[in-house]
Scaffold this motif. Structure first.
Motif, PDB file in Angstrom:
ATOM      1  N   THR A   2      10.613  -9.950 -12.371  1.00 45.38           N
ATOM      2  CA  THR A   2       9.208  -9.846 -11.966  1.00 45.38           C
ATOM      3  C   THR A   2       8.667 -11.209 -11.535  1.00 45.38           C
ATOM      4  N   LEU A   3       7.596 -11.160 -10.765  1.00 43.06           N
ATOM      5  CA  LEU A   3       6.897 -12.377 -10.336  1.00 43.06           C
ATOM      6  C   LEU A   3       5.478 -12.321 -10.876  1.00 43.06           C
ATOM      7  N   ARG A   4       4.911 -13.493 -11.181  1.00 41.89           N
ATOM      8  CA  ARG A   4       3.522 -13.558 -11.662  1.00 41.89           C
ATOM      9  C   ARG A   4       2.584 -13.588 -10.453  1.00 41.89           C
ATOM     10  N   ILE A   5       1.782 -12.541 -10.337  1.00 43.26           N
ATOM     11  CA  ILE A   5       0.910 -12.416  -9.171  1.00 43.26           C
ATOM     12  C   ILE A   5      -0.557 -12.481  -9.592  1.00 43.26           C
ATOM     13  N   ALA A   6      -1.308 -13.411  -8.988  1.00 45.61           N
ATOM     14  CA  ALA A   6      -2.729 -13.568  -9.313  1.00 45.61           C
ATOM     15  C   ALA A   6      -3.573 -12.529  -8.582  1.00 45.61           C
ATOM     16  N   GLU A   7      -3.225 -12.256  -7.335  1.00 48.62           N
ATOM     17  CA  GLU A   7      -3.959 -11.236  -6.571  1.00 48.62           C
ATOM     18  C   GLU A   7      -3.210 -10.885  -5.292  1.00 48.62           C
ATOM     19  N   ILE A   8      -3.432  -9.661  -4.850  1.00 46.50           N
ATOM     20  CA  ILE A   8      -2.947  -9.225  -3.540  1.00 46.50           C
ATOM     21  C   ILE A   8      -4.149  -8.605  -2.854  1.00 46.50           C
ATOM     22  N   PHE A   9      -4.485  -9.095  -1.658  1.00 48.10           N
ATOM     23  CA  PHE A   9      -5.673  -8.547  -0.987  1.00 48.10           C
ATOM     24  C   PHE A   9      -5.514  -8.595   0.529  1.00 48.10           C
ATOM     25  N   GLY A  10      -6.335  -7.804   1.169  1.00 46.03           N
ATOM     26  CA  GLY A  10      -6.319  -7.727   2.622  1.00 46.03           C
ATOM     27  C   GLY A  10      -6.269  -6.276   3.042  1.00 46.03           C
ATOM     28  N   PRO A  11      -6.013  -5.967   4.309  1.00 45.79           N
ATOM     29  CA  PRO A  11      -5.877  -6.980   5.366  1.00 45.79           C
ATOM     30  C   PRO A  11      -7.202  -7.642   5.703  1.00 45.79           C
ATOM     31  N   THR A  12      -7.107  -8.950   5.929  1.00 46.35           N
ATOM     32  CA  THR A  12      -8.232  -9.728   6.417  1.00 46.35           C
ATOM     33  C   THR A  12      -7.656 -10.690   7.443  1.00 46.35           C
ATOM     34  N   VAL A  13      -8.451 -11.633   7.938  1.00 48.19           N
ATOM     35  CA  VAL A  13      -7.866 -12.594   8.867  1.00 48.19           C
ATOM     36  C   VAL A  13      -7.463 -13.862   8.129  1.00 48.19           C
ATOM     37  N   GLN A  14      -6.370 -14.446   8.568  1.00 51.39           N
ATOM     38  CA  GLN A  14      -5.980 -15.760   8.063  1.00 51.39           C
ATOM     39  C   GLN A  14      -7.085 -16.741   8.441  1.00 51.39           C
ATOM     40  N   GLY A  15      -7.527 -17.532   7.453  1.00 47.46           N
ATOM     41  CA  GLY A  15      -8.658 -18.410   7.711  1.00 47.46           C
ATOM     42  C   GLY A  15      -8.293 -19.819   8.125  1.00 47.46           C
ATOM     43  N   GLU A  16      -7.030 -20.184   8.029  1.00 46.76           N
ATOM     44  CA  GLU A  16      -6.657 -21.586   8.204  1.00 46.76           C
ATOM     45  C   GLU A  16      -5.400 -21.763   9.048  1.00 46.76           C
ATOM     46  N   GLY A  17      -5.306 -22.924   9.644  1.00 49.21           N
ATOM     47  CA  GLY A  17      -4.032 -23.395  10.187  1.00 49.21           C
ATOM     48  C   GLY A  17      -3.488 -22.610  11.359  1.00 49.21           C
ATOM     49  N   ILE A  18      -2.202 -22.704  11.563  1.00 44.23           N
ATOM     50  CA  ILE A  18      -1.579 -22.228  12.805  1.00 44.23           C
ATOM     51  C   ILE A  18      -1.776 -20.734  13.026  1.00 44.23           C
ATOM     52  N   LEU A  19      -1.929 -19.948  11.961  1.00 44.89           N
ATOM     53  CA  LEU A  19      -2.091 -18.501  12.118  1.00 44.89           C
ATOM     54  C   LEU A  19      -3.563 -18.074  12.020  1.00 44.89           C
ATOM     55  N   ILE A  20      -4.467 -18.998  12.181  1.00 40.00           N
ATOM     56  CA  ILE A  20      -5.899 -18.698  12.047  1.00 40.00           C
ATOM     57  C   ILE A  20      -6.268 -17.476  12.895  1.00 40.00           C
ATOM     58  N   GLY A  21      -7.006 -16.548  12.264  1.00 40.92           N
ATOM     59  CA  GLY A  21      -7.452 -15.351  12.966  1.00 40.92           C
ATOM     60  C   GLY A  21      -6.478 -14.184  12.922  1.00 40.92           C
ATOM     61  N   GLU A  22      -5.281 -14.424  12.407  1.00 42.46           N
ATOM     62  CA  GLU A  22      -4.225 -13.399  12.390  1.00 42.46           C
ATOM     63  C   GLU A  22      -4.456 -12.405  11.242  1.00 42.46           C
ATOM     64  N   PRO A  23      -4.426 -11.102  11.527  1.00 40.72           N
ATOM     65  CA  PRO A  23      -4.550 -10.111  10.457  1.00 40.72           C
ATOM     66  C   PRO A  23      -3.433 -10.307   9.429  1.00 40.72           C
ATOM     67  N   THR A  24      -3.828 -10.373   8.169  1.00 39.41           N
ATOM     68  CA  THR A  24      -2.919 -10.838   7.124  1.00 39.41           C
ATOM     69  C   THR A  24      -3.215 -10.147   5.802  1.00 39.41           C
ATOM     70  N   VAL A  25      -2.165  -9.826   5.073  1.00 40.13           N
ATOM     71  CA  VAL A  25      -2.331  -9.496   3.655  1.00 40.13           C
ATOM     72  C   VAL A  25      -1.866 -10.704   2.849  1.00 40.13           C
ATOM     73  N   PHE A  26      -2.671 -11.100   1.868  1.00 35.11           N
ATOM     74  CA  PHE A  26      -2.350 -12.260   1.050  1.00 35.11           C
ATOM     75  C   PHE A  26      -1.740 -11.841  -0.284  1.00 35.11           C
ATOM     76  N   VAL A  27      -0.637 -12.477  -0.621  1.00 34.03           N
ATOM     77  CA  VAL A  27      -0.032 -12.326  -1.940  1.00 34.03           C
ATOM     78  C   VAL A  27      -0.157 -13.683  -2.617  1.00 34.03           C
ATOM     79  N   ARG A  28      -1.020 -13.756  -3.621  1.00 32.70           N
ATOM     80  CA  ARG A  28      -1.264 -15.046  -4.260  1.00 32.70           C
ATOM     81  C   ARG A  28      -0.511 -15.118  -5.586  1.00 32.70           C
ATOM     82  N   ALA A  29       0.425 -16.039  -5.637  1.00 29.41           N
ATOM     83  CA  ALA A  29       1.242 -16.218  -6.837  1.00 29.41           C
ATOM     84  C   ALA A  29       0.479 -17.002  -7.892  1.00 29.41           C
TER      85      ALA A  29
END
Lengths: 235, 235
Positions: A2-29
């Motif tokens: 298993t992995l320790r997961i703080a949150e999984i959310f989306g789809p929303t847009v990537q807010g930063e960096g090279i993929l800014i604006g890209e529809p994304t699901v976030f998996v936060r470890a």
């Protein structure tokens, strides 16, 4: 496993960096080897929040990603904390089989062989304002591990002129890495509204201090999600 | 041979689309075959402003770009008006010789052989709110002309749900073109301040109507320069 997961959310847009604006699901470890002075994700870093981190199998993680995206393959951003502490190789393998693309965000302190399978590796070494010193030998190991990844870029948060000097030195060390700078956000309380005028003023300052002074290399971007949703979580 | 130039300014950051955040000098051509209802660059479109457009040779244009960038090669964005009315081939040839990269912004109504030499072609067909109808045959000719360009992308401004339906149809027609959407800006008076809350609210709306409704293809981006500088010119 298993992995320790703080949150999984989306789809929303990537807010930063090279993929800014890209529809994304976030998996936060959950879990981090750093404790940056200005961390905006303490709920995934500080072990005081450890009880809120959920142990999930790679299959359960991908099942949740699939549910959120309605089964449509999209970009999955694995962030944290420092997700490189754990083994995300099985998650990436399951997802890519179905057409999902994977980006990983890490400070570059821990290298993993599975970086090679990423579509995008975002290395964000932490500048002096974080309170950490960069171990460039470890950073170079991350780069080497990602040699066969789709793309590797460098993203640095800038709070002040000392951070800017650090970013210039980081670029001199790795001139081949596309470089993205973003202004630091000192307003990280999820309960308090963000002052839009101050947020855009910081972006203006960063542009003045880079492009305005003849440093034409880095791309300068805001944290889009902060402009749109403030420090609200889950978006 | 001279070109009609409305303004040359920068370096600043590109505010829109695939090159968002990229240090850029803008060369804005005078003259347009369209007259969009919400045009934010009427000073480069309306012939009432024709007296302010300066005839410049390709060498004079590049001399000004060189002066602004301090001789450092960077991305030059050729915009308008519709810059495809005129012949920018010599400007691109001189600049690329020195390491400058060229992006062109056009609605896709006029194809030119010299699109092939561009690093980036941004085709921004105008949705129904503009008051124009897209001639897709002409658009396809632009695409064909740019076959050997570095990259070609599609960018569409969205004011309402009708525009969104148009964007979906445009994507269905050209699924291979990376698609960027941005909310339209109804506040285009350079004398009036922009309402940041409303600007970010429009971005939130567009994200809700795309990503939020399961359309996960387009990248959704703001007009960064509007957030940073409002409608001020020359930045």
């Amino acid at each position: 496993m298993t992995l320790r997961i703080a949150e999984i959310f989306g789809p929303t847009v990537q807010g930063e960096g090279i993929l800014i604006g890209e529809p994304t699901v976030f998996v936060r470890a959950g879990g981090c080897d750093y404790r940056c002075a200005w961390c905006d994700s303490l709920h995934a870093v500080d072990s005081a929040y450890r009880d809120t981190w959920v142990p999930m199998t790679p299959e359960a993680i991908m099942a949740e990603v699939r549910r959120l995206s309605g089964g449509q393959p999209l970009t999955v951003s694995i962030s944290g904390g420092n997700p490189a502490i754990q083994d995300f190789a099985p998650v990436i393998a399951i997802g890519q089989e179905e057409g999902y693309r994977f980006a990983l965000e890490t400070q570059g302190s821990i290298a993993q062989d599975w970086f090679a399978g990423l579509d995008t590796l975002v290395l964000s070494p932490k500048p002096p304002s974080s309170g950490h010193r960069t171990d460039w030998l470890k950073f170079d190991r991350c780069l080497a591990a990602a040699e066969r990844a789709g793309q590797t870029v460098m993203k640095i948060v800038i709070f002040d002129k000392t951070d800017l000097a650090y970013a210039r030195a980081a670029h001199d060390r790795h001139p081949q890495l596309p470089l993205f700078l973003q202004p630091g956000n000192p307003e990280v309380d999820p309960q308090s509204p963000v002052d839009l005028d101050q947020t855009t003023a910081r972006l203006r300052w960063l542009i003045d201090e880079t492009v305005g002074k003849g440093w034409l290399t880095p791309r300068i971007l805001p944290q889009l999600h902060v402009l749109i949703w403030g420090n609200q979580r889950g978006v």
